[in-house]
Every structure is written in structure tokens, then in C-alpha cells.
Write an enzyme that holds these catalytic residues in place. Structure first.
Site, PDB file in Angstrom:
ATOM      1  N   GLN A 128       0.834  -1.202   0.000  1.00 57.50           N
ATOM      2  CA  GLN A 128       0.000   0.000   0.000  1.00 57.50           C
ATOM      3  C   GLN A 128       0.871   1.255   0.000  1.00 57.50           C
ATOM      4  O   GLN A 128       1.622   1.474   0.951  1.00 57.50           O
ATOM      5  CB  GLN A 128      -0.884   0.002   1.252  1.00 57.50           C
ATOM      6  CG  GLN A 128      -1.824   1.190   1.325  1.00 57.50           C
ATOM      7  CD  GLN A 128      -2.538   1.261   2.657  1.00 57.50           C
ATOM      8  OE1 GLN A 128      -1.898   1.444   3.692  1.00 57.50           O
ATOM      9  NE2 GLN A 128      -3.838   1.114   2.657  1.00 57.50           N
ATOM     10  N   GLY A 129       0.773   2.080  -1.029  1.00 56.36           N
ATOM     11  CA  GLY A 129       1.539   3.324  -1.125  1.00 56.36           C
ATOM     12  C   GLY A 129       0.638   4.526  -0.915  1.00 56.36           C
ATOM     13  O   GLY A 129       0.293   5.231  -1.866  1.00 56.36           O
ATOM     14  N   SER A 131       0.897   6.613   2.479  1.00 52.14           N
ATOM     15  CA  SER A 131       1.587   7.609   3.299  1.00 52.14           C
ATOM     16  C   SER A 131       2.812   8.179   2.589  1.00 52.14           C
ATOM     17  O   SER A 131       3.512   7.479   1.860  1.00 52.14           O
ATOM     18  CB  SER A 131       2.050   6.983   4.611  1.00 52.14           C
ATOM     19  OG  SER A 131       0.976   6.387   5.274  1.00 52.14           O
ATOM     20  N   SER A 163       4.424  -1.216   3.892  1.00 48.16           N
ATOM     21  CA  SER A 163       4.622  -2.572   4.430  1.00 48.16           C
ATOM     22  C   SER A 163       4.801  -3.587   3.303  1.00 48.16           C
ATOM     23  O   SER A 163       4.040  -3.571   2.326  1.00 48.16           O
ATOM     24  CB  SER A 163       3.424  -2.996   5.292  1.00 48.16           C
ATOM     25  OG  SER A 163       3.187  -2.048   6.303  1.00 48.16           O
ATOM     26  N   GLU A 246      -9.805  -1.663   5.705  1.00 44.40           N
ATOM     27  CA  GLU A 246      -8.597  -1.781   6.523  1.00 44.40           C
ATOM     28  C   GLU A 246      -8.937  -1.655   8.009  1.00 44.40           C
ATOM     29  O   GLU A 246      -8.394  -2.347   8.854  1.00 44.40           O
ATOM     30  CB  GLU A 246      -7.596  -0.696   6.096  1.00 44.40           C
ATOM     31  CG  GLU A 246      -6.253  -0.812   6.779  1.00 44.40           C
ATOM     32  CD  GLU A 246      -5.215   0.142   6.203  1.00 44.40           C
ATOM     33  OE1 GLU A 246      -5.550   0.932   5.296  1.00 44.40           O
ATOM     34  OE2 GLU A 246      -4.066   0.103   6.671  1.00 44.40           O
TER      35      GLU A 246
HETATM   36  C1  LIG Z   1       3.343  -0.769  11.317  1.00 46.09           C
HETATM   37  C2  LIG Z   1       2.910   0.276  10.340  1.00 46.09           C
HETATM   38  C3  LIG Z   1       2.613  -0.106   9.054  1.00 46.09           C
HETATM   39  C4  LIG Z   1       2.230   0.851   8.124  1.00 46.09           C
HETATM   40  N1  LIG Z   1       2.009   0.433   6.849  1.00 46.09           N
HETATM   41  C5  LIG Z   1       1.699   1.348   5.920  1.00 46.09           C
HETATM   42  C6  LIG Z   1       1.557   0.946   4.566  1.00 46.09           C
HETATM   43  O1  LIG Z   1       1.702  -0.236   4.219  1.00 46.09           O
HETATM   44  N2  LIG Z   1       1.272   1.884   3.649  1.00 46.09           N
HETATM   45  C7  LIG Z   1       1.089   3.192   3.985  1.00 46.09           C
HETATM   46  O2  LIG Z   1       0.777   3.989   3.111  1.00 46.09           O
HETATM   47  N3  LIG Z   1       1.251   3.631   5.278  1.00 46.09           N
HETATM   48  C8  LIG Z   1       1.557   2.734   6.231  1.00 46.09           C
HETATM   49  N4  LIG Z   1       1.744   3.154   7.540  1.00 46.09           N
HETATM   50  C9  LIG Z   1       1.701   4.580   7.840  1.00 46.09           C
HETATM   51  C10 LIG Z   1       0.532   5.025   8.719  1.00 46.09           C
HETATM   52  O3  LIG Z   1      -0.669   5.012   8.009  1.00 46.09           O
HETATM   53  C11 LIG Z   1       0.860   6.437   9.225  1.00 46.09           C
HETATM   54  O4  LIG Z   1       2.004   6.320  10.059  1.00 46.09           O
HETATM   55  C12 LIG Z   1      -0.284   7.047  10.012  1.00 46.09           C
HETATM   56  O5  LIG Z   1      -1.358   7.340   9.156  1.00 46.09           O
HETATM   57  C13 LIG Z   1       0.125   8.301  10.784  1.00 46.09           C
HETATM   58  O6  LIG Z   1       0.713   9.237   9.943  1.00 46.09           O
HETATM   59  P1  LIG Z   1       2.128   9.914  10.315  1.00 46.09           P
HETATM   60  O7  LIG Z   1       3.074   8.792  10.704  1.00 46.09           O
HETATM   61  O8  LIG Z   1       2.521  10.790   9.171  1.00 46.09           O
HETATM   62  O9  LIG Z   1       1.852  10.768  11.624  1.00 46.09           O
HETATM   63  P2  LIG Z   1       1.405  12.293  11.682  1.00 46.09           P
HETATM   64  O10 LIG Z   1       0.296  12.540  10.740  1.00 46.09           O
HETATM   65  O11 LIG Z   1       2.639  13.145  11.567  1.00 46.09           O
HETATM   66  O12 LIG Z   1       0.830  12.387  13.144  1.00 46.09           O
HETATM   67  C14 LIG Z   1       1.667  12.579  14.287  1.00 46.09           C
HETATM   68  C15 LIG Z   1       0.744  12.670  15.517  1.00 46.09           C
HETATM   69  O13 LIG Z   1      -0.131  13.817  15.400  1.00 46.09           O
HETATM   70  C16 LIG Z   1      -1.475  13.387  15.553  1.00 46.09           C
HETATM   71  N5  LIG Z   1      -2.365  14.154  14.676  1.00 46.09           N
HETATM   72  C17 LIG Z   1      -2.152  14.467  13.367  1.00 46.09           C
HETATM   73  N6  LIG Z   1      -3.216  15.150  12.879  1.00 46.09           N
HETATM   74  C18 LIG Z   1      -4.118  15.252  13.897  1.00 46.09           C
HETATM   75  C19 LIG Z   1      -5.424  15.830  14.004  1.00 46.09           C
HETATM   76  N7  LIG Z   1      -6.022  16.443  12.984  1.00 46.09           N
HETATM   77  N8  LIG Z   1      -6.049  15.759  15.209  1.00 46.09           N
HETATM   78  C20 LIG Z   1      -5.472  15.142  16.268  1.00 46.09           C
HETATM   79  N9  LIG Z   1      -4.237  14.582  16.219  1.00 46.09           N
HETATM   80  C21 LIG Z   1      -3.574  14.627  15.046  1.00 46.09           C
HETATM   81  C22 LIG Z   1      -1.476  11.940  15.118  1.00 46.09           C
HETATM   82  O14 LIG Z   1      -2.571  11.236  15.654  1.00 46.09           O
HETATM   83  C23 LIG Z   1      -0.151  11.452  15.677  1.00 46.09           C
HETATM   84  O15 LIG Z   1      -0.255  11.134  17.045  1.00 46.09           O
HETATM   85  C24 LIG Z   1       2.128   2.224   8.491  1.00 46.09           C
HETATM   86  C25 LIG Z   1       2.433   2.620   9.799  1.00 46.09           C
HETATM   87  C26 LIG Z   1       2.824   1.656  10.713  1.00 46.09           C
HETATM   88  C27 LIG Z   1       3.159   2.129  12.106  1.00 46.09           C
END
Ligand SMILES: Cc1cc2nc3c(=O)[nH]c(=O)nc-3n(C[C@H](O)[C@H](O)[C@H](O)COP(=O)(O)OP(=O)(O)OC[C@H]3O[C@@H](n4cnc5c(N)ncnc54)[C@H](O)[C@@H]3O)c2cc1C
Length: 403
Positions: A128-129, A131, A163, A246
Site C-alpha cells: 500500500q503506497g 503515506s 509494508s 482496513e
Molecule cells: C506498522 C505500520 C505499518 C504501516 N504500513 C503502511 C503501509 O503499508 N502503507 C502506507 O501507506 N502507510 C503505512 N503506515 C503509515 C501510517 O498510516 C501512518 O504512520 C499514520 O497514518 C500516521 O501518519 P504519520 O506517521 O505521518 O503521523 P502524523 O500525521 O505526523 O501524526 C503525528 C501525531 O499527530 C497526531 N495528529 C495528526 N493530525 C491530527 C489531528 N487532525 N487531530 C489530532 N491529532 C492529530 C497523530 O494522531 C499522531 O499522534 C504504516 C504505519 C505503521 C506504524
């Protein structure tokens, strides 16, 4: 409502139980958790066995290659495979649990014919691409751009936390096809062949010590226009379908695994004497109630997906409660294990092998930290529940919360 098996459901359960009883002893030992090519081979060969026996994608619609099982049979499938200790979907969870269901719901007839059978039969694996470095929770901020050139999109940008990218054949990819449009309206959902020229995968190592995800770099990658699912610039709507699978149903069998682990934890606490602590017993009891309630939510989401094709906003209630309960479970396990919980997973497998229900506690705990982030963070799920389930006013704009 009567939730006991009908005669047809009881026959389905018996048939599956017999088949699992015969098939599971034939499986080779599972590979090392960090051997991703080995895990791909193991997981897809299990998928092939399910396919040959008619149990692959039981709940997928018949026209998508599934057997069109009822929600009740789908739940029986989840219960029986978990009860027997069958392998999980593993390396192809994206293909089986959300890309495949999205193509079944939103793809053209040609796309369903091309992409679904190889997912079900274990021949092709997806990642999945969604993020990007600046677009996780705020997924609509994604910048990977796709410029139309004849019958192809030319795609450049980068993705992160992808992932299983290293072992994937295809990627469900979100791209910006109209940079001028309001940000939710200029996105398209594409199928990226991972072997296309210009695709680079760079693995990332996790806290649990495994390299299960990767960065993905796209340098002028040509993707045929025919690989677009849904209309151009309508990718946000298609993404909501993907995310509801999902969050709503993809973790279903893990609820049963959590309930089993909790039982094993109680048994271990009883053996170690920790069970004499009334406060610990109270917390185990609360978690047992929570996991029972979570299984009810799974039943709800599965039956909603069965009726309407896609789970509704209740998916976020489930995702939020499940990921937090799972973390509480393994935190509690660390207390029961005491100083043994400080050993790294590669230093000790703390499972008590006399109890086949016991998981490798530290590995599961370290992995569990990611559950409240992956598939959309808890904060984002709370926003969705507040706005779409409870109807509370919006404080400001918020995103969909990533993949
Ligand atoms: C094990 C794992 C597997 C993953 N696999 C995939 C994958 O296969 N493909 C893929 O595309 N992505 C994948 N991800 C990515 C995942 O979807 C993102 O990490 C997630 O959506 C959070 O985005 P971020 O890391 O950019 O955090 P950020 O968006 O930077 O958030 C940081 C913090 O701020 C908080 N925050 C942000 N905006 C708000 C808001 N509006 N209100 C309140 N709080 C807020 C968040 O909740 C978080 O605590 C994976 C992540 C993990 C940990």
C-alpha cells in the site's frame, strides 16, 4: 436474535474443521519472522491451499472469484482458522484484506478479472503506497504527482511506511492528478507494478527488529491509464472504501488471537502466583470484557460489509478500541513476565511451549506499539467517531488518517 449455527452453517463449520485438521499438520515450519522472501513463499503457499480447497476469499462476491459466503460463514471461517492455529494472511494482507476488496467493490470488470484471481490463489502480493513523509494523518496533503502522457501517467514522488514493499508485485498507489483542484478532489487511485522502471524500494528497520516496511521512490514511472481504479480525481472516495476495509474487517481474526493470548496470560499468572493480585485479576477481567465486545463489533462490521459491500464509519470505533486493547493486553503481559519482559525478542522467546496458546510476548508487545498508528492513528479515529458517528461539530479540517 438467534446467533447459533443453522444446519448449513454447522455443515460449513464441520467441513472447514476437518479440512484444517488434515491440512495444518502437512505445513512446513514457519520461516524466521524477518525472512520476508521466506514469509512470502510460506504465506502464499498457505493461500494456495485455501484456494484449492475453496476457502480463499470465502466472503468475496462470486463475480470477484470468492464463494460469496454469508457474513455468518465468514465469521465461522475466522473462528475456525484461529481456533486451529492456522497461519494468518501474512505478507499479502494488503492484497487480501483491502486492495482486493476495493477492486472487487470499485474496479472495472476487466480489473476484477486481471487482479483478483492471483490474489486469491496466492500468486501475487500487494503493498500500500498511501503515506508520504508529509502526508500520514493528513493524507490529502499527498504530493506524489501523476502527469498524463498519452495512455499512461508519469508518476514521480516518494512514499513511506510501505509494508512488505520488498516482496510485493503490485502497489495500491495514491497520486495527485490535479494539483489545481481542492486537495481531496485532485487524487487518483492507481495500480503500480512494483517492477516498473523508476521504482526504488529502500527497507526500514522497526523497533521490533524486523524490516517489514520500506520507503518507496518513484522517478518518472509510467503507469497505464487502464491501471486507474475509479474515475480520474475521484481517488479520495475510492480511498475511503479501502480504509473502511482496513479498519473495519482487516483486524478481525486478531481479536480472536487477542482473546486467546489473554486466556494464556491468565493461565500463566495463575501458574506464577501473580493471579493472587486482585488488581491484576480486575484488569484481566476488564480486558476479557473488552475483547468480547470487540468480537461483537467484528460481527457488526462483517454483517454491514455483507449487506452493503463496505463496512461503515463503525470501522473507526473498532480500529480505535481494538488497537488500544491490544496494547493494554501486552503491557499487562509485561507486568506478569516481570524482568523477563526486558529481553529482546531475538534474545528469548518467552512463550511457555507447554501452553500452545502462548504468543512470543515481547515480540508482540513491541509490534503492538504500531497498532495505534498504522491504518490511522487513535487521535484521527476519535475525530472520525466524533464527527461521523456522534455527529459532533468539526473543530477544523482533518484528514483520513493514512494507510
Ligand atoms: C506498522 C505500520 C505499518 C504501516 N504500513 C503502511 C503501509 O503499508 N502503507 C502506507 O501507506 N502507510 C503505512 N503506515 C503509515 C501510517 O498510516 C501512518 O504512520 C499514520 O497514518 C500516521 O501518519 P504519520 O506517521 O505521518 O503521523 P502524523 O500525521 O505526523 O501524526 C503525528 C501525531 O499527530 C497526531 N495528529 C495528526 N493530525 C491530527 C489531528 N487532525 N487531530 C489530532 N491529532 C492529530 C497523530 O494522531 C499522531 O499522534 C504504516 C504505519 C505503521 C506504524
Amino acid at each position: 436474535m438467534d446467533l447459533s449455527d443453522t444446519a448449513a452453517e454447522a455443515a460449513f463449520r464441520r467441513g472447514l474443521r476437518d479440512w484444517l485438521g488434515k491440512t495444518l499438520p502437512e505445513l512446513p515450519p514457519p520461516p524466521d519472522p524477518d525472512d520476508w522472501p521466506g514469509r512470502r513463499a510460506y504465506d502464499t503457499s498457505w493461500q494456495r491451499r485455501l484456494y484449492d480447497a475453496g476457502y480463499a476469499g470465502v466472503h468475496w462476491p462470486v463475480e470477484a472469484g470468492g464463494s460469496g459466503a454469508t457474513p455468518a460463514e465468514h465469521l465461522i471461517y475466522l473462528e475456525e482458522t484461529e481456533r486451529a492455529g492456522a497461519p494468518y494472511v501474512g505478507a499479502n494482507f494488503v492484497g487480501l484484506l483491502h486492495a482486493g476488496p476495493t477492486i472487487a467493490a470499485e474496479g472495472s470488470a476487466e480489473q476484477r478479472r486481471r487482479y483478483l484471481p492471483p490474489i486469491l490463489s496466492g500468486r501475487e502480493v500487494w503493498c500500500q503506497g498511501f503515506s508520504e513523509p508529509g502526508a500520514g494523518s493528513d493524507l490529502a496533503a499527498l504530493r506524489t504527482r501523476a502527469v498524463r502522457d498519452g495512455d499512461a501517467y508519469v508518476v514521480s514522488g516518494s512514499k513511506i511506511w510501505t509494508s512488505h514493499a520488498e516482496v510485493a508485485d503490485w502497489c495500491e498507489l495514491l497520486v495527485r492528478t490535479d494539483p489545481e483542484a481542492p486537495r481531496h478532489r485532485g487524487i487518483s487511485w492507481l495500480i503500480l507494478p512494483m517492477d516498473a522502471p523508476g521504482v526504488t524500494v529502500r527497507p526500514l528497520r522497526t523497533l521490533a527488529g524486523t524490516a517489514e516496511f520500506a520507503e518507496l521512490f518513484l522517478d518518472e514511472v509510467r503507469i497505464p491509464v487502464g491501471n486507474r481504479v475509479g474515475a480520474e480525481n475521484d481517488g479520495w472516495r475510492v480511498t475511503m472504501v479501502t480504509l473502511s476495509f482496513e479498519r473495519g474487517t482487516a483486524f478481525a481474526s486478531e481479536v480472536l488471537a487477542g482473546r486467546r493470548a489473554l486466556g494464556a496470560l491468565a493461565a500463566r499468572a495463575a501458574r506464577d502466583g501473580a493471579w493472587n493480585d486482585g488488581e491484576l485479576r480486575r484488569r484481566i477481567g476488564l480486558l476479557a470484557a473488552e475483547f468480547t465486545a470487540l468480537w461483537r463489533l467484528v460481527q457488526w462490521n462483517v454483517s454491514e460489509a455483507g449487506a452493503g459491500g463496505v463496512p461503515g464509519a463503525g470501522a473507526s470505533v473498532f480500529k480505535l478500541r481494538f488497537s488500544e486493547a491490544r496494547q493494554r493486553l501486552y503491557d499487562l503481559a509485561a507486568e506478569v513476565l516481570g524482568s523477563g519482559a526486558l529481553l529482546l525478542p531475538d534474545q528469548a522467546d518467552q512463550a511457555d511451549r507447554s501452553d500452545p496458546a502462548e504468543p512470543a510476548w515481547t515480540a508482540q508487545r513491541l509490534q503492538g506499539l504500531s497498532y495505534t498508528i498504522a491504518a490511522g492513528t487513535s487521535q484521527i479515529q476519535r475525530n472520525i467517531v466524533a464527527q461521523r458517528v456522534l455527529g459532533l461539530p468539526r473543530p477544523g479540517r482533518s484528514g483520513a488518517g493514512g494507510g
